[in-house]
Write a protein that holds these residues in place. Structure first.
Motif, PDB file in Angstrom:
ATOM      1  N   GLY A 196      18.868  10.032   0.305  1.00 29.97           N
ATOM      2  CA  GLY A 196      18.229   9.786  -0.981  1.00 29.97           C
ATOM      3  C   GLY A 196      19.218   9.613  -2.109  1.00 29.97           C
ATOM      4  N   THR A 197      18.699   9.248  -3.283  1.00 32.12           N
ATOM      5  CA  THR A 197      19.543   9.064  -4.471  1.00 32.12           C
ATOM      6  C   THR A 197      19.547  10.384  -5.257  1.00 32.12           C
ATOM      7  N   ALA A 198      18.465  10.659  -6.003  1.00 29.34           N
ATOM      8  CA  ALA A 198      18.410  11.933  -6.745  1.00 29.34           C
ATOM      9  C   ALA A 198      18.462  13.116  -5.777  1.00 29.34           C
ATOM     10  N   LEU A 239      13.136   9.695   2.130  1.00 31.06           N
ATOM     11  CA  LEU A 239      11.979   8.846   2.415  1.00 31.06           C
ATOM     12  C   LEU A 239      11.997   7.547   1.601  1.00 31.06           C
ATOM     13  N   ALA A 240      12.733   7.556   0.498  1.00 36.64           N
ATOM     14  CA  ALA A 240      12.784   6.376  -0.371  1.00 36.64           C
ATOM     15  C   ALA A 240      13.991   5.498  -0.067  1.00 36.64           C
ATOM     16  N   THR A 241      14.761   5.909   0.947  1.00 37.73           N
ATOM     17  CA  THR A 241      16.029   5.233   1.252  1.00 37.73           C
ATOM     18  C   THR A 241      16.216   5.192   2.777  1.00 37.73           C
ATOM     19  N   ARG A 249       0.807  -1.232   0.000  1.00 38.48           N
ATOM     20  CA  ARG A 249       0.000   0.000   0.000  1.00 38.48           C
ATOM     21  C   ARG A 249       0.841   1.285   0.000  1.00 38.48           C
ATOM     22  N   LEU A 250       2.188   1.094  -0.227  1.00 40.20           N
ATOM     23  CA  LEU A 250       3.102   2.235  -0.357  1.00 40.20           C
ATOM     24  C   LEU A 250       3.279   3.045   0.931  1.00 40.20           C
ATOM     25  N   SER A 251       3.032   2.412   2.068  1.00 42.10           N
ATOM     26  CA  SER A 251       3.378   3.076   3.331  1.00 42.10           C
ATOM     27  C   SER A 251       4.884   3.256   3.364  1.00 42.10           C
ATOM     28  N   CYS A 272       8.749  12.152  -9.020  1.00 45.16           N
ATOM     29  CA  CYS A 272       8.489  11.219  -7.920  1.00 45.16           C
ATOM     30  C   CYS A 272       9.303  11.629  -6.692  1.00 45.16           C
ATOM     31  N   ASN A 273       9.611  10.692  -5.821  1.00 42.95           N
ATOM     32  CA  ASN A 273      10.444  10.985  -4.655  1.00 42.95           C
ATOM     33  C   ASN A 273      11.569   9.970  -4.594  1.00 42.95           C
ATOM     34  N   ALA A 274      12.783  10.456  -4.831  1.00 43.51           N
ATOM     35  CA  ALA A 274      13.974   9.620  -4.693  1.00 43.51           C
ATOM     36  C   ALA A 274      14.825  10.262  -3.608  1.00 43.51           C
ATOM     37  N   VAL A 301      16.635  11.967 -11.649  1.00 45.47           N
ATOM     38  CA  VAL A 301      15.587  11.089 -11.114  1.00 45.47           C
ATOM     39  C   VAL A 301      16.245   9.850 -10.498  1.00 45.47           C
ATOM     40  N   GLY A 302      15.464   9.078  -9.783  1.00 48.55           N
ATOM     41  CA  GLY A 302      15.942   7.814  -9.240  1.00 48.55           C
ATOM     42  C   GLY A 302      15.621   6.685 -10.208  1.00 48.55           C
ATOM     43  N   ALA A 303      15.737   5.436  -9.722  1.00 50.77           N
ATOM     44  CA  ALA A 303      15.413   4.279 -10.572  1.00 50.77           C
ATOM     45  C   ALA A 303      14.945   3.128  -9.700  1.00 50.77           C
ATOM     46  N   ASP A 304      14.076   2.325 -10.278  1.00 51.68           N
ATOM     47  CA  ASP A 304      13.617   1.113  -9.595  1.00 51.68           C
ATOM     48  C   ASP A 304      14.348  -0.127 -10.083  1.00 51.68           C
ATOM     49  N   ARG A 305      14.736  -0.084 -11.342  1.00 52.76           N
ATOM     50  CA  ARG A 305      15.564  -1.165 -11.879  1.00 52.76           C
ATOM     51  C   ARG A 305      16.249  -0.642 -13.142  1.00 52.76           C
ATOM     52  N   GLY A 341       9.742   3.423  -2.633  1.00 53.87           N
ATOM     53  CA  GLY A 341      11.084   3.808  -3.077  1.00 53.87           C
ATOM     54  C   GLY A 341      11.951   2.561  -3.034  1.00 53.87           C
ATOM     55  N   ALA A 342      12.695   2.332  -4.118  1.00 56.50           N
ATOM     56  CA  ALA A 342      13.384   1.045  -4.283  1.00 56.50           C
ATOM     57  C   ALA A 342      14.287   0.640  -3.099  1.00 56.50           C
ATOM     58  N   PRO A 343      15.251   1.493  -2.680  1.00 61.55           N
ATOM     59  CA  PRO A 343      16.111   1.053  -1.576  1.00 61.55           C
ATOM     60  C   PRO A 343      15.332   0.840  -0.270  1.00 61.55           C
ATOM     61  N   ALA A 344      14.328   1.674  -0.013  1.00 62.55           N
ATOM     62  CA  ALA A 344      13.565   1.544   1.244  1.00 62.55           C
ATOM     63  C   ALA A 344      12.764   0.246   1.267  1.00 62.55           C
ATOM     64  N   ALA A 350      13.964   1.704 -15.487  1.00 64.29           N
ATOM     65  CA  ALA A 350      12.565   1.710 -15.031  1.00 64.29           C
ATOM     66  C   ALA A 350      12.475   2.639 -13.830  1.00 64.29           C
ATOM     67  N   ASN A 351      11.567   3.578 -13.902  1.00 66.68           N
ATOM     68  CA  ASN A 351      11.324   4.482 -12.770  1.00 66.68           C
ATOM     69  C   ASN A 351       9.852   4.897 -12.815  1.00 66.68           C
ATOM     70  N   LYS A 352       9.444   5.668 -11.859  1.00 69.22           N
ATOM     71  CA  LYS A 352       8.036   6.086 -11.721  1.00 69.22           C
ATOM     72  C   LYS A 352       7.427   6.523 -13.050  1.00 69.22           C
ATOM     73  N   ILE A 353       6.203   6.106 -13.282  1.00 68.20           N
ATOM     74  CA  ILE A 353       5.495   6.464 -14.512  1.00 68.20           C
ATOM     75  C   ILE A 353       5.580   7.982 -14.736  1.00 68.20           C
ATOM     76  N   ALA A 363       2.569   1.495 -12.844  1.00 73.35           N
ATOM     77  CA  ALA A 363       3.225   2.313 -11.815  1.00 73.35           C
ATOM     78  C   ALA A 363       4.574   2.857 -12.283  1.00 73.35           C
ATOM     79  N   PHE A 364       5.138   2.225 -13.319  1.00 70.07           N
ATOM     80  CA  PHE A 364       6.486   2.613 -13.776  1.00 70.07           C
ATOM     81  C   PHE A 364       6.529   2.642 -15.294  1.00 70.07           C
ATOM     82  N   ASP A 365       7.546   3.303 -15.838  1.00 69.29           N
ATOM     83  CA  ASP A 365       7.802   3.192 -17.271  1.00 69.29           C
ATOM     84  C   ASP A 365       9.294   2.959 -17.474  1.00 69.29           C
TER      85      ASP A 365
HETATM   86  O1  MRU Z   1       5.889   3.740  -6.398  1.00 76.92           O
HETATM   87  P1  MRU Z   1       7.059   4.293  -5.643  1.00 76.92           P
HETATM   88  O2  MRU Z   1       6.742   5.524  -4.871  1.00 76.92           O
HETATM   89  O3  MRU Z   1       7.738   3.227  -4.811  1.00 76.92           O
HETATM   90  O4  MRU Z   1       8.095   4.703  -6.786  1.00 76.92           O
HETATM   91  C1  MRU Z   1       9.339   5.213  -6.397  1.00 76.92           C
HETATM   92  C2  MRU Z   1      10.204   5.624  -7.529  1.00 76.92           C
HETATM   93  O5  MRU Z   1       9.855   5.469  -8.689  1.00 76.92           O
HETATM   94  C3  MRU Z   1      11.567   6.158  -7.186  1.00 76.92           C
HETATM   95  O6  MRU Z   1      11.974   7.110  -8.117  1.00 76.92           O
HETATM   96  C4  MRU Z   1      12.578   5.008  -7.168  1.00 76.92           C
HETATM   97  O7  MRU Z   1      12.124   3.941  -6.385  1.00 76.92           O
HETATM   98  C5  MRU Z   1      13.899   5.443  -6.672  1.00 76.92           C
HETATM   99  S1  MRU Z   1      13.880   5.811  -4.954  1.00 76.92           S
HETATM  100  C6  MRU Z   1      15.435   6.198  -4.454  1.00 76.92           C
END
Ligand code: MRU
Length: 351
Positions: free
Chosen positions: A166-168, A160-162, A40-42, A155-157, A232-236, A45-48, A244-247, A311-313
């Protein structure tokens, strides 16, 4: 503020769905609650989510009552599969789980209690190392940021995502700490508003000037010369540098190229998946249609309308000017530069 913390045998996760209005932690006493928090995205962010999944696996391990090493490992693998299934795109999640499973399998300890402790230690290590990795990315990345730059991010890199920094946003913080005057243009990031709710909040807390725009304003802002670079950050990241990162990231990259604006990606090496040759092989998470048909709990589209909600592109490597990693800055061609940073001789084989 901690994205998550281990306290009294339980994992407390900052509930990012409530930000910026409320700061509340969810107490996770079992791995199922961690799965739910990731879904539910509580925590997001990829590293988190990698770190949260690692703690989730440790929590799952503590709930097992077998003393048999083999039974323990096979139960652990099932829990890891449940955690891995929560969100398919960010590879850090699978990477963290694989690292914990390997730590247990390679351990000489015969005692299951020792193996449980080993899992928790490894989860702590992943969390700690992420902070250090963000620091390194910041050091490498800030060199690419000119004094006075306006940086658009999507998005948020951030912290909070780490595990912090953060990355970005870590690169932006490092540029500021290096004495550069920087400011941020934050895409609001529909449909879940990570830019408006989280990036804007983080930047305000840090006193880094930030201007919020709706996603569809980025092109006009670039055309008017209001953006100097994009980070920006990246998910993969695939072995060839497709990201791949946030849509919406792809649209920003196309716009940046059209306007001759550098487009940079900041991500730790744990986000690079060498098993995936190109972006075509990255699984893209599809999310609930209510995220599009509803806004702040209120329906904004007619019932019965069809919805597509990835969720991503994937941004093709040719649109990425550099990938800032925790081992240095990779430049095209990425098949070679990423492999070299990872200390690999070729671009194939396991991660
Ligand atoms: O759906 P989210 O909020 O988990 O998507 C997050 C992102 O796309 C971030 O840019 C990505 O995970 C990198 S976070 C350092």
């Amino acid at each position: 503020m901690d994205t998550m913390r281990w306290s009294g045998g339980c994992l407390e996760i900052l509930d990012q769905t409530l930000l910026p209005e409320r700061v509340e932690y969810i107490k996770c006493r079992d791995y199922q609650t961690v799965c739910q928090a990731i879904r539910r995205l509580s925590v997001r962010g990829a590293p988190a989510i990698g770190a949260a999944a690692a703690y989730g696996l440790a929590l799952g391990a503590f709930s097992l009552d077998t003393r048999d090493r083999r039974d323990f490992i096979s139960a652990l693998e099932k829990i890891a599969a449940d955690l891995a299934a929560t969100r398919p795109t960010a590879v850090n999640l699978q990477w963290a789980l694989d690292r914990l499973l390997a730590a247990v399998k390679n351990s000489a300890a015969g005692d299951v209690a020792e193996l449980k402790q080993k899992l928790l230690d490894e989860a702590h290590a992943i969390y700690r190392e992420d902070l250090e990795s963000n620091r390194r990315m910041g050091r490498f990345g800030q060199e690419l940021v000119p004094d006075g730059a306006v940086i658009l991010t999507h998005c948020n890199a951030g912290a909070l995502a780490t595990a912090g920094l953060g990355t970005a946003l870590g690169v932006i913080r490092a540029a500021r700490d290096a004495g550069k005057r920087v400011s941020v243009m934050a895409d609001e990031t529909r449909p879940l508003l990570q830019g408006a709710r989280l990036t804007a909040w983080e930047m305000l807390q840090e006193n880094i000037p930030v201007t919020l725009v709706a996603d569809n304003m980025a092109g006009y802002a670039m055309a008017l010369g209001k953006v100097d670079l994009v980070i920006v950050g990246a998910d993969r990241i695939a072995a060839n540098g497709d990201v791949a990162n946030k849509i919406g990231t792809y649209s920003v990259a196309v716009l940046a190229r059209e306007h001759g604006i550098p487009f940079y990606v900041a991500a730790p090496m744990s986000t690079v998946d060498f098993r995936v040759a190109t972006g075509k092989d990255i699984p893209i998470e599809m999310r609930d249609e209510r995220e599009i048909t509803h806004f702040a709990g209120k329906r904004v589209a007619p019932p019965g309308v069809g919805v597509w909600n990835p969720a991503f592109d994937v941004t093709p490597a040719r649109l990425v000017d550099a990938i800032i990693t925790d081992r240095g800055v990779a430049r095209p061609p990425y098949t070679e530069s990423l492999a070299a940073l990872a200390g690999r001789t070729g671009g194939s084989g396991g991660r």
